[in-house]
Design an enzyme around this catalytic site. Structure first.
Site, PDB file in Angstrom:
ATOM      1  N   SER A  44      -4.517   2.884   4.037  1.00 45.96           N
ATOM      2  CA  SER A  44      -4.758   2.295   2.743  1.00 45.96           C
ATOM      3  C   SER A  44      -4.968   0.720   2.434  1.00 45.96           C
ATOM      4  O   SER A  44      -5.995   0.392   2.177  1.00 45.96           O
ATOM      5  CB  SER A  44      -3.662   2.690   1.942  1.00 45.96           C
ATOM      6  OG  SER A  44      -3.876   2.156   0.524  1.00 45.96           O
ATOM      7  N   LYS A 101       0.908  -1.270  -0.142  1.00 41.04           N
ATOM      8  CA  LYS A 101       0.044  -0.034  -0.077  1.00 41.04           C
ATOM      9  C   LYS A 101       0.781   1.388   0.058  1.00 41.04           C
ATOM     10  O   LYS A 101       0.269   2.154   0.525  1.00 41.04           O
ATOM     11  CB  LYS A 101      -1.032  -0.066   1.110  1.00 41.04           C
ATOM     12  CG  LYS A 101      -1.817  -1.155   1.273  1.00 41.04           C
ATOM     13  CD  LYS A 101      -2.293  -1.938  -0.047  1.00 41.04           C
ATOM     14  CE  LYS A 101      -3.446  -1.089  -0.560  1.00 41.04           C
ATOM     15  NZ  LYS A 101      -3.576  -1.747  -1.908  1.00 41.04           N
ATOM     16  N   HIS A 154       7.352  -7.460  -2.404  1.00 38.54           N
ATOM     17  CA  HIS A 154       7.207  -6.976  -0.852  1.00 38.54           C
ATOM     18  C   HIS A 154       8.203  -7.520   0.073  1.00 38.54           C
ATOM     19  O   HIS A 154       8.004  -7.285   1.298  1.00 38.54           O
ATOM     20  CB  HIS A 154       5.919  -7.103  -0.225  1.00 38.54           C
ATOM     21  CG  HIS A 154       4.726  -6.302  -1.149  1.00 38.54           C
ATOM     22  ND1 HIS A 154       4.618  -5.200  -1.735  1.00 38.54           N
ATOM     23  CD2 HIS A 154       3.248  -6.737  -1.499  1.00 38.54           C
ATOM     24  CE1 HIS A 154       3.635  -4.841  -2.219  1.00 38.54           C
ATOM     25  NE2 HIS A 154       2.690  -5.687  -2.274  1.00 38.54           N
TER      26      HIS A 154
HETATM   27  P1  A3P Z   1      -5.171   4.921  -1.131  1.00 35.82           P
HETATM   28  O1  A3P Z   1      -5.565   3.321  -0.599  1.00 35.82           O
HETATM   29  O2  A3P Z   1      -4.494   5.734  -0.336  1.00 35.82           O
HETATM   30  O3  A3P Z   1      -6.006   5.685  -2.284  1.00 35.82           O
HETATM   31  P2  A3P Z   1      -0.263  -0.355  -3.651  1.00 35.82           P
HETATM   32  O4  A3P Z   1      -0.056  -0.326  -5.137  1.00 35.82           O
HETATM   33  O5  A3P Z   1       1.090  -0.316  -3.225  1.00 35.82           O
HETATM   34  O6  A3P Z   1      -0.994  -1.372  -2.878  1.00 35.82           O
HETATM   35  O7  A3P Z   1      -0.670   0.814  -3.194  1.00 35.82           O
HETATM   36  C1  A3P Z   1      -1.852   1.559  -3.234  1.00 35.82           C
HETATM   37  C2  A3P Z   1      -2.122   2.933  -2.838  1.00 35.82           C
HETATM   38  O8  A3P Z   1      -1.482   3.645  -3.928  1.00 35.82           O
HETATM   39  C3  A3P Z   1      -3.683   3.442  -2.836  1.00 35.82           C
HETATM   40  O9  A3P Z   1      -3.566   4.407  -1.853  1.00 35.82           O
HETATM   41  C4  A3P Z   1      -3.942   3.864  -4.179  1.00 35.82           C
HETATM   42  O10 A3P Z   1      -4.569   4.924  -4.452  1.00 35.82           O
HETATM   43  C5  A3P Z   1      -2.447   4.543  -4.602  1.00 35.82           C
HETATM   44  N1  A3P Z   1      -2.175   4.659  -5.858  1.00 35.82           N
HETATM   45  C6  A3P Z   1      -2.072   4.128  -7.035  1.00 35.82           C
HETATM   46  N2  A3P Z   1      -1.735   4.736  -8.216  1.00 35.82           N
HETATM   47  C7  A3P Z   1      -1.723   5.932  -7.619  1.00 35.82           C
HETATM   48  C8  A3P Z   1      -1.495   7.336  -8.448  1.00 35.82           C
HETATM   49  N3  A3P Z   1      -1.328   7.121  -9.817  1.00 35.82           N
HETATM   50  N4  A3P Z   1      -1.211   8.349  -7.818  1.00 35.82           N
HETATM   51  C9  A3P Z   1      -1.566   8.400  -6.513  1.00 35.82           C
HETATM   52  N5  A3P Z   1      -1.684   7.285  -5.780  1.00 35.82           N
HETATM   53  C10 A3P Z   1      -1.816   6.129  -6.371  1.00 35.82           C
END
Ligand code: A3P
Length: 292
Positions: free
Chosen positions: A131, A46, A101
Site C-alpha cells: 500500500s 498504510k 503514527h
Molecule cells: P490499499 O492501498 O491496500 O488499498 P492509511 O489510511 O493508514 O494510509 O491506509 C490506507 C489503506 O487503507 C489503503 O490500502 C486504503 O485503500 C485502505 N482503506 C481505507 N479505507 C478503507 C475501507 N473503508 N475499507 C478497506 N480498506 C480501506
C-alpha cells in the site's frame, strides 16, 4: 533516484518526512496536554488510518453522520505530529480526536500515563508495504519508492516514515499496560466491520442504536469512502498529494501483496520479519480467503 536519507530525518530512533514534520515540533509533544476525553488513533502508515478516522468521526460527530457538517476528515481527526492546517490543538473543544503514527515512546507523557483512550490498528506488514509503495506515487514528498525492491529494503531496515514496522507494533504491544488501549487489526475490520465498529463503540463507552451502527458501517465501507472526496483525501493540497496519480483509497483488501512481491522478495521479507512476528500477540491473515 533520491535515497530515503534525503527526504527523511531521524528523531530519537524513528523516521519522519522532512517537509511535513519538524524536530522542534516533535520536541513539544512530550508536554502536550492530554485530556481524559481525548481519543488517539495509532497506526503504522498504510494500516487503515483513514478508515478508522472515518469511523471515529462518524461515532462522535453528529453532523458527519447526518451529512450536515462541512469538514474534511483530516480536520475532524487531525494528525498529531503533522499540522497540515495550522490549527491550535490546545484550543479544540472536547472530545478531541487525533490520529498519529508515533512510536509509543514519542507520544505525550499524559498518554503514556493512561490518560485518554488509544486505539491501535495493525495491518499485515506485506500489505502495508505494498500500500505504501502505491501511495508513494501520490505523495509528492516520498522520493525513493518508485522501485519496489529499493522500497522493500528501506522498509525492512526501518528507514521509512514511522520507522521499523516490527519496532512500532512491538513497542505499543509490549507497553500496552501503560495505556488505556484497544488493539484491532485491519484484517478483522475487513472481515467483519460491524463487529469492529461495535468493539470501538464499546471501548469508547458509546452505546449507539442499531440503526446508527448500521449507518456507520455503511458509511465506512470502502465503496462509500472512495467516492467521497473528504474521505478519499482528495481535499489535501496538491503540493502534498497528487490525486492524478492514483487514489488514496486504492484497493482496500487483504493479500494484495501477492500481486507485487515475487516469491524471492516474499521469502526475503519472511527471513527478516517472521521470527519477531511470531512472538507478537496478534493474528494477521495474509489472504482474503484465510480465516482469522
Ligand atoms: P490499499 O492501498 O491496500 O488499498 P492509511 O489510511 O493508514 O494510509 O491506509 C490506507 C489503506 O487503507 C489503503 O490500502 C486504503 O485503500 C485502505 N482503506 C481505507 N479505507 C478503507 C475501507 N473503508 N475499507 C478497506 N480498506 C480501506
Amino acid at each position: 533516484m533520491a535515497s530515503s536519507e534525503e527526504y527523511l530525518f531521524e528523531y530519537k530512533g524513528c523516521y519522519f518526512i522532512k517537509t511535513l514534520i519538524t524536530p522542534e515540533y516533535l520536541d513539544t509533544l512530550e508536554d502536550f496536554e492530554i485530556r481524559e476525553s481525548d481519543v488517539f488513533l495509532v497506526t503504522y502508515p498504510k494500516s487503515g488510518t483513514v478508515w478508522t478516522q472515518n469511523i471515529l468521526s462518524l461515532i462522535y460527530h453528529e453532523g458527519h453522520q447526518n451529512g450536515t457538517e462541512e469538514a474534511d476528515l483530516i480536520d475532524r481527526v487531525p494528525w498529531l505530529e503533522c499540522k497540515f492546517r495550522n490549527v491550535d490543538y490546545a484550543t479544540r473543544t472536547s472530545p478531541r480526536l487525533f490520529a498519529t503514527h508515533l512510536p509509543y515512546y514519542l507520544v505525550p507523557k499524559g498518554l503514556r500515563n493512561g490518560r485518554a483512550k488509544v486505539i491501535y490498528v495493525a495491518r499485515n506488514p506485506k500489505d502495508a508495504l505494498v500500500s505504501y509503495y502505491h501511495y508513494s506515487k501520490l505523495n509528492i514528498y516520498i522520493k525513493d519508492a518508485q522501485d519496489f525492491d529499493i522500497l522493500m529494503e528501506s522498509f525492512l531496515a526501518g528507514k521509512v516514515p514511522a520507522g521499523l514496522w516490527l519496532d512500532h507494533i512491538d513497542g505499543w504491544s509490549t507497553h500496552r499496560d501503560n495505556f488505556n488501549i484497544l488493539f484491532l487489526t485491519y484484517e478483522e475490520m475487513k472481515k467483519d466491520l460491524r463487529s469492529s465498529v461495535l468493539k470501538i463503540c464499546n471501548f469508547l463507552g458509546k452505546s449507539l442504536p442499531e440503526t446508527k451502527v448500521d449507518d456507520i458501517v455503511d458509511k465506512a465501507s470502502f465503496d462509500k469512502m472512495r467516492v467521497d472526496p473528504r474521505t478519499n483525501y482528495e481535499t489535501i493540497a496538491p503540493d502534498i498529494l497528487d490525486n492524478t496519480k492514483g487514489h488514496f483509497l486504492r484497493k482496500g483488501t487483504i493479500g494484495d501483496w501477492k500481486n507485487i512481491m515475487t516469491v524471492a522478495q516474499s521469502e526475503r521479507f519472511d527471513s527478516i520479519f517472521k521470527e519477531r512476528m511470531e512472538k507478537l500477540p496478534f493474528k494477521f491473515c495474509w489472504d482474503i480467503k484465510d480465516e482469522l
